[in-house]
Design a protein around this motif. Sequence first.
Motif, PDB file in Angstrom:
ATOM      1  N   ILE A   1      31.408 -42.804  41.981  1.00 53.90           N
ATOM      2  CA  ILE A   1      30.182 -42.989  42.236  1.00 53.90           C
ATOM      3  C   ILE A   1      29.752 -41.422  42.653  1.00 53.90           C
ATOM      4  O   ILE A   1      30.302 -40.895  43.576  1.00 53.90           O
ATOM      5  CB  ILE A   1      29.759 -44.078  43.318  1.00 53.90           C
ATOM      6  N   PRO A   2      28.875 -40.643  41.861  1.00 55.21           N
ATOM      7  CA  PRO A   2      28.487 -39.094  42.357  1.00 55.21           C
ATOM      8  C   PRO A   2      27.619 -39.137  43.428  1.00 55.21           C
ATOM      9  O   PRO A   2      27.037 -40.435  43.851  1.00 55.21           O
ATOM     10  CB  PRO A   2      27.790 -38.999  41.131  1.00 55.21           C
ATOM     11  N   HIS A   3      27.644 -37.972  44.025  1.00 54.06           N
ATOM     12  CA  HIS A   3      26.581 -37.748  45.177  1.00 54.06           C
ATOM     13  C   HIS A   3      25.165 -37.828  44.240  1.00 54.06           C
ATOM     14  O   HIS A   3      24.725 -37.197  43.309  1.00 54.06           O
ATOM     15  CB  HIS A   3      26.926 -36.345  45.890  1.00 54.06           C
ATOM     16  N   VAL A   4      24.367 -38.627  45.197  1.00 59.62           N
ATOM     17  CA  VAL A   4      22.823 -38.375  44.702  1.00 59.62           C
ATOM     18  C   VAL A   4      22.001 -38.417  46.127  1.00 59.62           C
ATOM     19  O   VAL A   4      21.908 -38.909  46.856  1.00 59.62           O
ATOM     20  CB  VAL A   4      22.359 -39.911  44.033  1.00 59.62           C
ATOM     21  N   LYS A   5      21.329 -37.071  45.934  1.00 55.86           N
ATOM     22  CA  LYS A   5      20.407 -36.725  47.129  1.00 55.86           C
ATOM     23  C   LYS A   5      19.175 -37.715  47.315  1.00 55.86           C
ATOM     24  O   LYS A   5      19.112 -38.117  48.384  1.00 55.86           O
ATOM     25  CB  LYS A   5      20.040 -35.106  47.012  1.00 55.86           C
ATOM     26  N   VAL A   6      18.444 -37.648  46.428  1.00 55.77           N
ATOM     27  CA  VAL A   6      17.058 -38.545  46.217  1.00 55.77           C
ATOM     28  C   VAL A   6      17.082 -39.239  45.090  1.00 55.77           C
ATOM     29  O   VAL A   6      17.448 -39.180  43.997  1.00 55.77           O
ATOM     30  CB  VAL A   6      16.010 -37.638  46.417  1.00 55.77           C
ATOM     31  N   VAL A   7      16.680 -40.615  45.040  1.00 57.94           N
ATOM     32  CA  VAL A   7      16.109 -41.348  43.757  1.00 57.94           C
ATOM     33  C   VAL A   7      14.683 -41.168  43.589  1.00 57.94           C
ATOM     34  O   VAL A   7      14.013 -41.038  44.395  1.00 57.94           O
ATOM     35  CB  VAL A   7      16.797 -42.702  44.080  1.00 57.94           C
ATOM     36  N   SER A   8      14.338 -41.653  42.399  1.00 55.25           N
ATOM     37  CA  SER A   8      12.967 -41.602  42.114  1.00 55.25           C
ATOM     38  C   SER A   8      12.609 -42.977  42.571  1.00 55.25           C
ATOM     39  O   SER A   8      13.169 -44.060  42.879  1.00 55.25           O
ATOM     40  CB  SER A   8      12.726 -41.791  40.352  1.00 55.25           C
ATOM     41  N   PRO A   9      11.137 -43.225  43.229  1.00 54.75           N
ATOM     42  CA  PRO A   9      10.442 -44.140  43.761  1.00 54.75           C
ATOM     43  C   PRO A   9      10.933 -45.491  42.641  1.00 54.75           C
ATOM     44  O   PRO A   9      10.625 -45.411  41.441  1.00 54.75           O
ATOM     45  CB  PRO A   9       9.106 -44.040  43.750  1.00 54.75           C
ATOM     46  N   LYS A  10      11.161 -46.546  43.289  1.00 51.39           N
ATOM     47  CA  LYS A  10      11.647 -47.655  42.412  1.00 51.39           C
ATOM     48  C   LYS A  10      11.323 -49.020  43.320  1.00 51.39           C
ATOM     49  O   LYS A  10      11.600 -48.961  44.267  1.00 51.39           O
ATOM     50  CB  LYS A  10      13.266 -47.587  42.234  1.00 51.39           C
TER      51      LYS A  10
ATOM     52  N   TYR B   1      17.941 -44.384  50.935  1.00 52.05           N
ATOM     53  CA  TYR B   1      16.849 -43.775  50.005  1.00 52.05           C
ATOM     54  C   TYR B   1      15.402 -44.548  50.346  1.00 52.05           C
ATOM     55  O   TYR B   1      15.431 -45.459  49.580  1.00 52.05           O
ATOM     56  CB  TYR B   1      17.448 -43.856  48.681  1.00 52.05           C
ATOM     57  N   PRO B   2      14.872 -43.892  51.188  1.00 48.98           N
ATOM     58  CA  PRO B   2      13.526 -44.649  51.696  1.00 48.98           C
ATOM     59  C   PRO B   2      12.486 -44.656  50.278  1.00 48.98           C
ATOM     60  O   PRO B   2      11.631 -45.627  50.504  1.00 48.98           O
ATOM     61  CB  PRO B   2      12.940 -43.811  52.674  1.00 48.98           C
ATOM     62  N   GLU B   3      12.869 -44.149  49.069  1.00 52.89           N
ATOM     63  CA  GLU B   3      11.842 -44.082  47.919  1.00 52.89           C
ATOM     64  C   GLU B   3      12.092 -45.790  47.320  1.00 52.89           C
ATOM     65  O   GLU B   3      11.137 -46.120  46.621  1.00 52.89           O
ATOM     66  CB  GLU B   3      12.476 -43.167  47.147  1.00 52.89           C
ATOM     67  N   ILE B   4      12.981 -46.448  47.983  1.00 58.95           N
ATOM     68  CA  ILE B   4      13.051 -47.819  47.240  1.00 58.95           C
ATOM     69  C   ILE B   4      12.370 -48.835  48.098  1.00 58.95           C
ATOM     70  O   ILE B   4      12.261 -48.946  49.216  1.00 58.95           O
ATOM     71  CB  ILE B   4      14.673 -48.096  47.455  1.00 58.95           C
ATOM     72  N   GLU B   5      11.623 -49.317  47.070  1.00 60.23           N
ATOM     73  CA  GLU B   5      10.723 -50.887  47.652  1.00 60.23           C
ATOM     74  C   GLU B   5      11.680 -51.951  47.240  1.00 60.23           C
ATOM     75  O   GLU B   5      11.965 -52.247  46.248  1.00 60.23           O
ATOM     76  CB  GLU B   5       9.471 -50.697  47.199  1.00 60.23           C
TER      77      GLU B   5
END
Length: 408
Positions: A199-208, A35-39
């Motif tokens: 643990i469910p499938h998650v396609k994208v996560v919110s930026p974090k 999930y590249p949205e993660i910093e």
Amino acid sequence: MNLKLDQISNIRNTEIQITGSKSETNRLLILQSLYPEIEIENISNSDDSQLMKKALASEIELIDIHHAGTAMRFLTAYFAVNNGRSTVLTGSKRMQERPVKILVEALEQLGCEITYEKDKGYPPIKIIGKHPKTNSVSLAANVSSQYISALMLIASSLPEGLEINLKGKITSVPYIKMTLNLLNDVGIEGTFVDNTIRIPHVKVVSPKLMVVESDWSSASYFYSIVALSEAAMVTIGSYKKESYQGDAALADFYQNLGVQTTFDNHKITLTKIPLPKVTKVIELDLSNSPDIAQTIAVTCFGLGIACYLTGLHTLKIKETDRLVALKVEIEKLGGQVTITEDSLRLATRVSITPDVSIETYNDHRMAMAFAPLALRTSLRIENANVVSKSYPDFWTDLKKLGFKSNEF
């Protein structure tokens, strides 16, 4: 590099900044790759975490993770579900003696394709990335938590998520909960009820933005230093009272070894206090925090206190067989140690043999656990730069406290 540590009478009161937890960093690096949205901030500067970053960025087939056990386990799962990618994971001679069979068999239940390049059950392994064929897996609960965490970290990327069924008594629960907490923090709502993790499938996560807490395992050496000092106060950061790391139990354990912990604004101050008068034998179950066993055993030896440590079965498959290594090196110093498959018993010490050369067995924790003994005797640490595996700044930080060392 071999270091001779001169005996010192006491340390300077000072403040030390320790970089992020290796355990948290390596979990977050896997999640960031999915999930590249993660910093991530306050990433560990350890060799293990740098090797993990390099491996995740690499596009070549052969990946050598040297001594990094966490990287071996996490990357095995990561590449196994990276459809179409061919990867060979290898490591040091010791890494090729550390088992991965249980994790490989769990991944094979999902339909992953993994073969052994040399000895069955051990690295190097060849992985052909596949889409999983099922969303459920079972494995023994008393294995290294890294196997379980490896599966948890890839679970949300699978089309139907993943259900992990653990059989028997679970060990190293805090590390499993750490993984689950980090998943929840980035927006992946997993559950851990009884012996089942979902643990469910998650396609994208919110930026974090994830800020890694500093490493409690590294803090253990300063607990030992303060315990072995005549009078001392050391502040280290950055830590939180409600930690995800099992080694945060140090604060309670060391109260009986003469160290008081005070939390203040993401820092902890360690203060030398009198040993409890009733302390004769320290008895601790370290099944939830085995990485601090070496530190505690050496602290007790330095204080002349007997200890009985249990829950140590995972220490036999670390960078070295840590139970055997502890017995050999403490007995060089004049101690008396008895070990079993999962316990260590240290007798009350009478004296310490000076100028002993401590072998580190390519194990960073052996070097760092024995170094505080310079407050009780002069000693030598062989292959001292092995500390870079988890704490590259260790010897520099000890100099700030007043430790005196020279290469030999």
